[in-house]
Motif scaffolding. Structure first.
Motif, PDB file in Angstrom:
ATOM      1  N   ALA A 149     -21.335  92.558  59.357  1.00  0.00           N
ATOM      2  CA  ALA A 149     -20.912  93.373  58.215  1.00  0.00           C
ATOM      3  C   ALA A 149     -21.345  94.825  58.384  1.00  0.00           C
ATOM      4  O   ALA A 149     -20.622  95.760  58.003  1.00  0.00           O
ATOM      5  N   THR A 150     -22.537  95.026  58.979  1.00  0.00           N
ATOM      6  CA  THR A 150     -22.998  96.388  59.232  1.00  0.00           C
ATOM      7  C   THR A 150     -22.078  97.112  60.213  1.00  0.00           C
ATOM      8  O   THR A 150     -21.715  98.291  60.004  1.00  0.00           O
ATOM      9  N   SER A 151     -21.670  96.422  61.274  1.00  0.00           N
ATOM     10  CA  SER A 151     -20.791  97.044  62.274  1.00  0.00           C
ATOM     11  C   SER A 151     -19.426  97.372  61.686  1.00  0.00           C
ATOM     12  O   SER A 151     -18.893  98.484  61.883  1.00  0.00           O
ATOM     13  N   ILE A 152     -18.848  96.426  60.958  1.00  0.00           N
ATOM     14  CA  ILE A 152     -17.523  96.658  60.378  1.00  0.00           C
ATOM     15  C   ILE A 152     -17.584  97.751  59.314  1.00  0.00           C
ATOM     16  O   ILE A 152     -16.693  98.615  59.219  1.00  0.00           O
ATOM     17  N   GLY A 153     -18.651  97.742  58.507  1.00  0.00           N
ATOM     18  CA  GLY A 153     -18.797  98.784  57.496  1.00  0.00           C
ATOM     19  C   GLY A 153     -18.950 100.170  58.109  1.00  0.00           C
ATOM     20  O   GLY A 153     -18.405 101.161  57.596  1.00  0.00           O
ATOM     21  N   ALA A 154     -19.694 100.263  59.230  1.00  0.00           N
ATOM     22  CA  ALA A 154     -19.835 101.556  59.903  1.00  0.00           C
ATOM     23  C   ALA A 154     -18.506 102.033  60.462  1.00  0.00           C
ATOM     24  O   ALA A 154     -18.182 103.235  60.407  1.00  0.00           O
ATOM     25  N   MET A 156     -15.496 101.273  59.267  1.00  0.00           N
ATOM     26  CA  MET A 156     -14.677 101.704  58.130  1.00  0.00           C
ATOM     27  C   MET A 156     -15.115 103.067  57.604  1.00  0.00           C
ATOM     28  O   MET A 156     -14.294 103.904  57.235  1.00  0.00           O
ATOM     29  N   SER A 157     -16.434 103.292  57.581  1.00  0.00           N
ATOM     30  CA  SER A 157     -16.914 104.593  57.116  1.00  0.00           C
ATOM     31  C   SER A 157     -16.533 105.706  58.079  1.00  0.00           C
ATOM     32  O   SER A 157     -16.359 106.861  57.660  1.00  0.00           O
ATOM     33  N   LYS A 158     -16.407 105.374  59.362  1.00  0.00           N
ATOM     34  CA  LYS A 158     -16.052 106.380  60.348  1.00  0.00           C
ATOM     35  C   LYS A 158     -14.576 106.776  60.248  1.00  0.00           C
ATOM     36  O   LYS A 158     -14.244 107.968  60.262  1.00  0.00           O
ATOM     37  N   ILE A 159     -13.679 105.789  60.170  1.00  0.00           N
ATOM     38  CA  ILE A 159     -12.249 106.103  60.205  1.00  0.00           C
ATOM     39  C   ILE A 159     -11.644 106.309  58.828  1.00  0.00           C
ATOM     40  O   ILE A 159     -10.581 106.930  58.701  1.00  0.00           O
ATOM     41  N   ASN A 283     -18.202 111.031  49.170  1.00  0.00           N
ATOM     42  CA  ASN A 283     -17.720 110.143  50.224  1.00  0.00           C
ATOM     43  C   ASN A 283     -18.726 110.040  51.363  1.00  0.00           C
ATOM     44  O   ASN A 283     -18.943 108.954  51.927  1.00  0.00           O
ATOM     45  N   ARG A 284     -19.373 111.150  51.731  1.00  0.00           N
ATOM     46  CA  ARG A 284     -20.382 111.121  52.784  1.00  0.00           C
ATOM     47  C   ARG A 284     -21.575 110.259  52.376  1.00  0.00           C
ATOM     48  O   ARG A 284     -22.100 109.478  53.189  1.00  0.00           O
ATOM     49  N   PHE A 285     -21.995 110.380  51.113  1.00  0.00           N
ATOM     50  CA  PHE A 285     -23.131 109.587  50.629  1.00  0.00           C
ATOM     51  C   PHE A 285     -22.804 108.091  50.663  1.00  0.00           C
ATOM     52  O   PHE A 285     -23.621 107.278  51.125  1.00  0.00           O
ATOM     53  N   LEU A 286     -21.631 107.728  50.174  1.00  0.00           N
ATOM     54  CA  LEU A 286     -21.255 106.314  50.160  1.00  0.00           C
ATOM     55  C   LEU A 286     -21.040 105.773  51.572  1.00  0.00           C
ATOM     56  O   LEU A 286     -21.386 104.620  51.866  1.00  0.00           O
ATOM     57  N   ALA A 287     -20.479 106.600  52.456  1.00  0.00           N
ATOM     58  CA  ALA A 287     -20.228 106.150  53.830  1.00  0.00           C
ATOM     59  C   ALA A 287     -21.526 105.873  54.571  1.00  0.00           C
ATOM     60  O   ALA A 287     -21.583 104.985  55.441  1.00  0.00           O
ATOM     61  N   ILE A 288     -22.588 106.599  54.248  1.00  0.00           N
ATOM     62  CA  ILE A 288     -23.883 106.353  54.885  1.00  0.00           C
ATOM     63  C   ILE A 288     -24.614 105.196  54.218  1.00  0.00           C
ATOM     64  O   ILE A 288     -25.258 104.364  54.890  1.00  0.00           O
ATOM     65  N   SER A 289     -24.499 105.098  52.896  1.00  0.00           N
ATOM     66  CA  SER A 289     -25.276 104.099  52.150  1.00  0.00           C
ATOM     67  C   SER A 289     -24.853 102.668  52.470  1.00  0.00           C
ATOM     68  O   SER A 289     -25.719 101.786  52.610  1.00  0.00           O
TER      69      SER A 289
END
Length: 404
Positions: A149-154, A156-159, A283-289
């Motif tokens: 889940a961490t990998s997929i979430g990262a 998604m946050s990237k693209i 968006n940056r805050f949520l993408a990192i969190s």
């Protein structure tokens, strides 16, 4: 009978013996008269294009009518080729936009299901902390799921799939607008020049650069250092500038458009810049969190089953918070909101550039109507807006002169 025949013979012989008178005409001598031939040369008629000579400079007149028609047909064929390319891009951007919208929903559902399932398994493992091999298997499965889940979430946050889908929707809309303009231009104009074809190609390439299709290499930066409006039009190279009262433009209309441009720049554009910066920071805050929370949960799940039950509490809490953050970010489509503000700011930049341009290729009243509709106002409201802006500027100048 015999006497008659004898007499006839005598008469005939007498008649034959009569003397004949002969006249001799002398022959004239032959004269050879030679008439000299006039030399003739074959001459070919050639029609040359007229030209003017002025002060030693020679300037030819335009091409012949046939050559002009050939040139027009070639330029029309080239513009039709550009139109076909635009129609092809419309279909591509539409399909890619649908695909990336599906990415957003499918990946969000998958990540949340994986995260919540892993949180549940971490809770079961922490309750039965001394259950032996079964607890170890559950703990390992929870760790693997949280790591995934961490990998997929990262990723998604990237693209930012929601932002990618919004980019393709904007590209589809702008290419459709360009297709309509090209079709109208082909219908209304018989003479098409090379400059028109080059301008159409530049607009297509500018749209390709503003909204690229590939993800690797040409993808737009999803978290820039500062908010910048989208730019999907080529650099404005003014040609055939017209000033004065030509083409439906008047001095009053010129002043009105300048006031509208001032209002757009000082009020609407600045407001969308502020909103865009807020959306970018959120968006940056949520993408990192999101990935950080699932990562903490994955690390905590490794220590489940130790003497302290704190690891299980941390794993469950962080996993639950990660699901909430992912839902807010991708379910709420914060990236799409950021792209919407970026596109709106680009619209105001284009409108300001058009209003401040000295090139008046469009009729003044038609241009005024288009500007009013783009700003969501009637013509009377647009004129009132320009008047109020002018009055405010005059009062501000008077106030500043009194102060200084």
């Amino acid at each position: 009978m015999a006497s008659l025949q004898v007499s006839r013979l005598v008469l005939s012989s007498s008649s034959c013996m009569r003397p004949k008178a002969a006249v001799s005409i002398p022959k004239l001598p032959k004269f050879n008269v030679s008439v000299p031939k006039i030399p003739t040369k074959k001459q070919t008629l050639s029609v040359k294009e007229p030209s003017f000579e002025l002060n030693g400079f020679k300037e030819s007149l335009p091409l012949s009518l046939k050559q002009r028609r050939d040139s027009d047909s070639i330029q029309r064929a080239r513009l039709n080729a550009v139109l076909e390319a635009v129609m092809d891009r419309i279909e591509m951007h539409k399909n890619i936009g649908d695909q990336r919208n599906n990415w957003n929903s499918l990946l969000l559902n998958s990540v949340n299901m994986i995260t919540l399932t892993a949180a549940l398994m971490a809770g079961l493992a922490s309750v039965n902390g001394h259950g032996g091999d079964s607890v170890t298997a559950v703990k390992i499965a929870s760790t693997v799921l949280l790591t995934s889940a961490t990998s997929i979430g990262a990723l998604m946050s990237k693209i930012q799939p929601s932002q990618l889908a919004e980019e393709q929707r904007n590209a589809t809309r702008l290419f459709k607008k360009l297709r309509t303009e090209l079709e109208m231009f082909l219908r209304e104009n018989e003479a098409i020049y090379e400059e028109d074809v080059k301008e159409a190609i530049q607009r297509v390439l500018a749209l390709d650069k503003a909204y690229p299709l590939p993800l690797i290499g040409t993808m737009l930066e999803k978290f820039p250092e500062e908010f910048k409006p989208a730019t999907w039009w080529p650099e404005n190279k003014q040609r055939n500038p017209k000033t004065g009262l030509a083409n439906g433009w008047s001095q009053e209309l010129e002043m009105e458009m300048r006031e509208v441009a001032h209002v757009v720049k000082t009020r609407d554009a600045e407001e969308y810049d502020k909103l865009g910066n807020v959306a970018l920071k959120l968006n940056r805050f949520l993408a990192i969190s999101g990935p950080v929370l699932t990562g903490i949960s994955a690390v905590s799940s490794v220590f489940i089953g130790q003497d302290s039950g704190l690891a299980g509490v941390v794993a469950i809490t962080c996993a639950s918070l990660a699901a909430v953050v992912n839902t807010l970010e991708h379910g709420g489509q914060v990236g799409m909101v950021f792209e919407m503000y970026r596109n709106s700011a680009g619209f105001f930049s284009l409108l300001e550039e058009t209003l401040n341009s000295t090139e008046k290729r469009e009729h003044g009243q038609v241009f005024e109507t288009k500007v009013a509709l783009k700003l969501g106002r009637s013509l009377s409201e647009l004129r009132d807006l320009a008047k109020k802006s002018k009055i405010c500027q005059v009062k501000a100048n008077e106030f500043a002169s009194k102060l200084f």
